[in-house]
Design an enzyme around this catalytic site. Structure first.
Site, mmCIF file in Angstrom:
data_model
loop_
_atom_site.group_PDB
_atom_site.id
_atom_site.type_symbol
_atom_site.label_atom_id
_atom_site.label_comp_id
_atom_site.label_asym_id
_atom_site.label_seq_id
_atom_site.Cartn_x
_atom_site.Cartn_y
_atom_site.Cartn_z
ATOM 1 N N GLU A 44 0.790 -1.105 -0.046
ATOM 2 C CA GLU A 44 -0.051 0.041 0.006
ATOM 3 C C GLU A 44 0.950 1.155 -0.097
ATOM 4 O OE1 GLU A 44 -2.359 2.456 3.250
ATOM 5 O OE2 GLU A 44 -2.530 0.221 3.322
ATOM 6 N N ARG A 48 0.950 10.164 0.834
ATOM 7 C CA ARG A 48 1.662 11.241 1.803
ATOM 8 C C ARG A 48 2.517 12.021 1.103
ATOM 9 N NH1 ARG A 48 2.200 8.604 7.534
ATOM 10 N NH2 ARG A 48 2.729 6.741 6.164
ATOM 11 N N LYS A 132 -11.144 -0.129 7.406
ATOM 12 C CA LYS A 132 -9.966 -0.057 7.936
ATOM 13 C C LYS A 132 -10.179 0.413 9.600
ATOM 14 C CE LYS A 132 -5.811 2.930 7.796
ATOM 15 N NZ LYS A 132 -5.065 3.723 6.833
#
Length: 240
Positions: A44, A48, A132
């Site tokens: 993943e 950012r 999540k």
């Protein structure tokens, strides 16, 4: 082309999702290679950093067997960028109807973040069955997963935040947990220090531990978690 259901199956089979900060093509490829050698062909790549899309594109092109996704997806335009780069699944720290809608328009799996029962209810209203739990450690760890799962039978969780080699097994023992997300095997210091052998070693250890846990508590079959028509129903506009 990999189908929606096949992607979910690969996520369930992986059991551990490395959360990677890879700023650009070179870091992305090096991390991917180290993960592959550690028998953990999934990543993943968090949005950012500016080079995330480049890293995803490089991995998807050079290592097509890798299941590469985009994390920290918080805006619809990031969904577009991730899909264009080759991401096969999306992860978000929270739940946004606009982001979920854009993901569905692209027919790509998305795992939104939840931290409260209200968040989970919103996810269920949007027709989602996997979320999540973030930040899982701060929210109470495995005990929090049990507590959140109780009112929502059938919902699957990907706990992330505070997951480590020392506690991942406690999460994976829970039948409600599809997989765990963590960054200990791809710690930023290891990536910046180009310690690829250590990344491979930690990845291999994570895979072995996950296999041991699953041997004592088998995960549900992926096909039972995500029916083949689950996305199609939402895309066609039917109530879920």
């Amino acid at each position: 082309m990999t189908t929606y259901t096949e992607t979910w199956s690969e996520l369930a089979s992986a059991r551990v999702v490395p959360v990677v900060v890879a700023d650009g093509e070179a870091e992305g490829l090096n991390v991917a290679d180290a993960l592959r050698r550690g028998h953990l062909p999934i990543a993943e790549i968090t949005f950012r950093v500016a080079g995330a899309a480049a890293a995803i594109r490089a991995i998807s092109e050079d290592y097509p067997e890798m299941l590469v996704g985009a994390g920290t997806v918080i805006r619809p335009d990031q969904v577009d960028a991730a899909v264009e780069a080759g991401a096969r699944f999306l992860v978000s720290p929270g739940i946004s109807e606009a982001v979920v809608a854009r993901a569905r328009a692209h027919e790509i799996p998305i795992i939104p973040g939840v931290a409260t029962p209200s968040d989970i209810m919103r996810a269920v209203e949007l027709g989602l069955d996997t979320v999540k739990l973030f930040p899982a450690g701060t929210l109470g760890g495995p005990a929090a997963v049990k507590a959140f799962a109780a009112p929502f039978p059938g919902l699957r969780f990907v706990p992330t935040g505070g997951i480590s080699a020392h506690n991942m097994g406690d999460y994976l023992m829970l039948p409600q947990v599809l997989a765990v997300g963590g960054s200990w095997m791809v710690d930023r210091a290891l990536v910046q220090g180009e310690d690829w052998e250590r990344v491979t070693e930690l990845s291999r250890d994570a895979v072995e531990l996950a296999e041991q846990v699953v041997a004592s508590r088998p995960l549900p079959h992926p096909a039972d978690l995500h029916p083949a028509d689950s996305l199609g129903t939402a895309v066609e506009g039917e109530e879920r």
